[in-house]
Design an enzyme around this catalytic site. Sequence first.
Site, PDB file in Angstrom:
ATOM      1  N   ASP A 254       0.848  -1.191   0.000  1.00 20.68           N
ATOM      2  CA  ASP A 254       0.000   0.000   0.000  1.00 20.68           C
ATOM      3  C   ASP A 254       0.891   1.251   0.000  1.00 20.68           C
ATOM      4  O   ASP A 254       1.768   1.364  -0.856  1.00 20.68           O
ATOM      5  CB  ASP A 254      -0.944  -0.060   1.211  1.00 20.68           C
ATOM      6  CG  ASP A 254      -2.021   1.006   1.212  1.00 20.68           C
ATOM      7  OD1 ASP A 254      -3.010   0.846   0.478  1.00 20.68           O
ATOM      8  OD2 ASP A 254      -1.863   1.992   1.948  1.00 20.68           O
TER       9      ASP A 254
ATOM     10  N   TYR B  89      -1.667  11.012   2.092  1.00 18.26           N
ATOM     11  CA  TYR B  89      -2.584  11.217   0.971  1.00 18.26           C
ATOM     12  C   TYR B  89      -2.520  12.650   0.455  1.00 18.26           C
ATOM     13  O   TYR B  89      -2.623  12.891  -0.751  1.00 18.26           O
ATOM     14  CB  TYR B  89      -4.004  10.861   1.396  1.00 18.26           C
ATOM     15  CG  TYR B  89      -4.182   9.382   1.599  1.00 18.26           C
ATOM     16  CD1 TYR B  89      -4.612   8.566   0.564  1.00 18.26           C
ATOM     17  CD2 TYR B  89      -3.877   8.786   2.819  1.00 18.26           C
ATOM     18  CE1 TYR B  89      -4.749   7.193   0.745  1.00 18.26           C
ATOM     19  CE2 TYR B  89      -3.999   7.414   3.005  1.00 18.26           C
ATOM     20  CZ  TYR B  89      -4.438   6.625   1.965  1.00 18.26           C
ATOM     21  OH  TYR B  89      -4.552   5.264   2.134  1.00 18.26           O
TER      22      TYR B  89
ATOM     23  N   HIS C  83      -7.202  -6.860  -0.659  1.00 17.31           N
ATOM     24  CA  HIS C  83      -6.084  -5.907  -0.682  1.00 17.31           C
ATOM     25  C   HIS C  83      -4.942  -6.302   0.248  1.00 17.31           C
ATOM     26  O   HIS C  83      -3.776  -6.069  -0.065  1.00 17.31           O
ATOM     27  CB  HIS C  83      -6.632  -4.530  -0.284  1.00 17.31           C
ATOM     28  CG  HIS C  83      -5.608  -3.453  -0.165  1.00 17.31           C
ATOM     29  ND1 HIS C  83      -4.824  -3.031  -1.214  1.00 17.31           N
ATOM     30  CD2 HIS C  83      -5.228  -2.688   0.904  1.00 17.31           C
ATOM     31  CE1 HIS C  83      -4.027  -2.058  -0.821  1.00 17.31           C
ATOM     32  NE2 HIS C  83      -4.238  -1.836   0.464  1.00 17.31           N
TER      33      HIS C  83
END
Length: 349
Positions: free
Chosen positions: A156, A274, A326
Amino acid sequence: MKSLIRIATASAICAALMAAAFPGYAQLPATAAQRPAPVHQHVTARAAGVSDAALVKSLPGFSNGYAEVNGVRLHYVVGGKGEPLVLLPGWPETWWTFHKIMPALAEHYTVIAVDLRGMGASSKPDNGYDKKTMAADIHELVKSLGYEKASVAGHDIGSAVAFAYAANYPQATDRLVMLELPHPDDSLLSFPLLPPQGNVGDKLGSARPYLWWFAFNQIHGLPEKLLAGRVGLEQDWIFTYFLKNESAIDARDRAVYEHAYNSIEAIRASDGWYQALPQDVVDYRNYGKLDMPVLAMGGPAYGWMKKVISQKATNLNAVEVQDSGHFVQEEQPELVAKTMLDFLQATHD
């Protein structure tokens, strides 16, 4: 009299609920039972059970470490023997995401699982969350541990940092492993604001995932106000959405991640990963080709990863992880560990 009865009944119901939620409450004296101390003690005890010290005890041969590098303090867990293999976790997890594969990897490598800048017990500064700066953190950590070169693997957000490490420090990178996320590139700018027609389901099916939190985490100040103290609600949604086997991340795992992200400071820091994505896209445009061997492993993100990473990696081995969501290292740990070891131990082409 009726009012007194109602008050007494309400008090009895409250006491029963408290006794159910917090064992031992009913045995306290009435004056003590009215104080918040039992709640605090319960929370403190739970936090102790998911501390890094407690977690490391369940992984024989591993220990906690800390290093002051690049202006931050990084927490890492290290164990094993052989050449260094650095593991970088992603959102919304910590180094613990690799605990199922660390023992197998440690039979052949010195495994160093790191809490990234802003994660877990590592520093949470106000800035520096672009992946290039975070890669510099890891490079300084590797050097501080006495290594000139290491293999780097990430999941990730950690996968993006691992790529940035390889792109900026190719001389210090033996091999690169990327799990379930490519480095942010221009394709990220085309992600839809709205989902496909129809309601967003609570499970990722065959359709393109709707990554609403990429936008939500861009907002300064609001997410931490909404989620601090209740971040487990968001995490449970994420795990439900992205796991095929929800038991792969069990109650203890979830308690670890909830504890790590449940404060205003932790949420602000993780949002920084982010908020730096636009800068990451710009940095990616300037990166050249990677010549070292690269392994890309993906479940839902496999197609996206293969398309993006193949544009930069000259020696790419792409593997699709079947029957997994995921969190591949937690849902399919034996396959992930074996595939990684086969790749890491293979001779260079």
